[in-house]
Design an enzyme around this catalytic site. Structure first.
Site, short mmCIF file in Angstrom:
data_model
loop_
_atom_site.label_atom_id
_atom_site.label_comp_id
_atom_site.label_asym_id
_atom_site.label_seq_id
_atom_site.Cartn_x
_atom_site.Cartn_y
_atom_site.Cartn_z
N GLY A 224 -2.92 32.83 14.05
CA GLY A 224 -3.73 31.65 13.74
C GLY A 224 -3.60 31.25 12.28
N HIS B 12 -20.02 -11.44 12.47
CA HIS B 12 -19.65 -12.54 13.36
C HIS B 12 -19.74 -12.16 14.84
CE1 HIS B 12 -17.33 -15.08 10.17
NE2 HIS B 12 -18.63 -15.03 9.99
#
Length: 483
Positions: free
Chosen positions: A408, A157
């Site tokens: 980490g 649309h």
């Protein structure tokens, strides 16, 4: 470490299984209606057209055919729809963030999206997930392909940034089958070859109704089964029992009508349940994606060669069992991961892509404005967002002249736990992995898993001094199907 919600209705669980299968086979497509954007904060059609109704001295609450209402306004103003276009731009140009549902879908390997919405929430969610979206809102765009696209977004649309071309009034709908015929052809093809999940859709759009009926007539009993999720009818405040029961009867009839055109309805009591369903689908998908966390300057108590062979053989075996591997290319570990996955892929006659391996080497120097540690944290969050299982091996690095534990890896473990990812620390590899294994063994709740007692026994072996790397390899491969 999460499992599926045991309180889900049986038909919802069946829907999750069916859509997960279609997703794994690359067949799942999404059709998003206005309700999917309303959850983010955008207006519905009634709110959008209220100023139009006011101009016409009409009550928008009394109007049920809003497309015709928009046409009335254009008629009164000599086919001038400037105010309509401005309303579209004003209401749908604001920078509203995608919902959790948008984010989940964007993380999944879905390549086809259709929508009647004008906003850019789907595209934004895909881009935030580092996916290249190829957006189509004009027929000319259908003839071109965006290089290296990850997903196609068909906006049947129109788009808010091209409001004058958007489908808004009855004239637009009536001309659609002529002016936008290529979109009808494309959607018809997808309805035949893919399995759609309709979300936020009321099924009152005449264009979609036309397409669904054409597909049904052409394929009759051979039409593909699609799905939609709708909220079950509920009694409104002040609504009589008779009126409520009337709407319930219509709901049953509407369900049968949708099934006639190949769409099976699954009901929820609250819209939040849709998010739970999508999360469960993502959880099933992520179970086949493994994050391997590892860094090693010192491989003790094993030799460097033994450690590399272990990671290489494990990665190869995991890839052979159709798992996807994610890795941050950790020190002393990353090359073995790549070699294992690559060798298995080549042996199967395939080519290496994101279906087998995702590598995210960490940047080593700060270039932009963000501190490097913040960039690394975001990197880890992004990688782990795709994983359902995380394996931790070794976990140390050289700092100055001293070997220290990997902070980490600790952060990756914490992120994994926060996101409900199943963690497998290989304690016999020592360093940070040993500490993480000890934590897991203290906190693991086997009652939350159907095979909890078996999982506990296997996890225990991964930290047992009598376990060697060959046995750890077997243990991990035995664990994965139980999770």
């Amino acid at each position: 470490m999460t499992t599926e919600n045991p309180y889900m209705a049986r038909d919802q669980l069946r829907l999750i299984d069916e859509l997960s299968k279609e997703l794994a086979e690359g067949n799942l497509a999404i059709f998003a209606g206005a309700g999917f954007s309303m959850a983010a904060g955008y207006v519905d059609w009634k709110k959008l057209l209220k100023p139009i109704a006011d101009d016409l001295e009409l009550d928008v609450e009394k109007e049920w055919d809003l497309v015709t209402l928009a046409q009335y306004h254009a008629n009164v103003h000599g086919a001038n729809r400037a105010k309509l276009n401005q309303l579209l731009v004003s209401e749908f140009s604001s920078k509203i963030a995608p919902t959790e549902n948008h984010k989940i879908l964007a993380r999944l390997p879905i390549q086809t999206y259709w929508t009647t919405n004008y906003d850019r929430l789907i595209e934004t969610a895909l881009e935030s997930n580092e996916k290249n979206a190829d957006t189509k809102h004009t027929t000319k765009q259908l003839a071109t392909t965006k290089p290296k696209r990850d997903a196609v977004v068909y906006k049947m649309h129109g788009d808010v940034e091209h409001a004058s071309e958007a489908v808004l009034i009855r004239d637009d709908y009536e001309r659609y089958h002529v002016k936008m015929q290529p979109f009808i052809t494309a959607l018809s093809g997808d309805l035949i070859s893919k399995t759609f999940l309709f979300l936020g859709f009321s099924f009152t759009d005449p264009n979609l109704d036309y397409i669904l009926s054409r597909v049904r007539i052409q394929y009759a009993q051979d039409q593909r089964q699609h799905h939609c999720i709708l909220r079950r009818a509920r009694q409104h405040d002040g609504e009589s029992q008779a009126d409520f029961e009337y709407r319930q009867r219509k709901e049953v009839l509407f369900k049968g009508e949708l099934l006639r055109v190949g769409i099976k309805v699954t009901y929820v009591e609250e819209f939040a349940e849709i998010t739970q369903i999508l999360k469960a689908i993502e959880h099933k998908h992520k179970k086949k994606t493994l994050f391997i966390s590892g860094a090693a300057h010192d491989y003790g108590p094993w030799s460097e060669s033994e450690a590399e062979q272990f990671v290489y053989k494990l990665s190869k075996a995991i890839s052979k069992d159709q798992y996807r591997v994610i890795s941050g290319f950790g020190l002393g570990i990353g090359s073995a991961v790549i070699t294992g996955v690559l060798e298995q892929t080549i042996m199967n006659g395939g080519r290496l892509d994101n279906d087998q391996l995702i590598l995210r080497p960490f940047p080593q120097s700060q270039v932009g404005q963000k501190p490097l540690d913040q960039i690394w944290t975001e990197y880890r969050q992004n990688m782990l967002a795709h994983a359902g299982v995380a394996i931790f091996v070794f976990g140390n690095k050289l700092k100055g002249e001293e070997t220290v534990l990997s902070g980490g890896m600790r952060e990756e473990f914490d992120i994994a736990m926060e996101n409900g990812i199943f963690v497998i620390p290989v304690g016999i590899t020592g360093s940070m992995s040993r500490l993480l294994w000890e934590e897991v063994m203290k906190t693991f709740d086997e009652s939350k898993h159907p095979h909890g007692n078996k999982i506990t026994a296997l996890l225990r072996e991964l930290g047992d001094e009598a376990t060697d790397l060959a046995r750890a390899h077997e243990v991990i491969l035995n664990l994965l199907p139980l999770i």
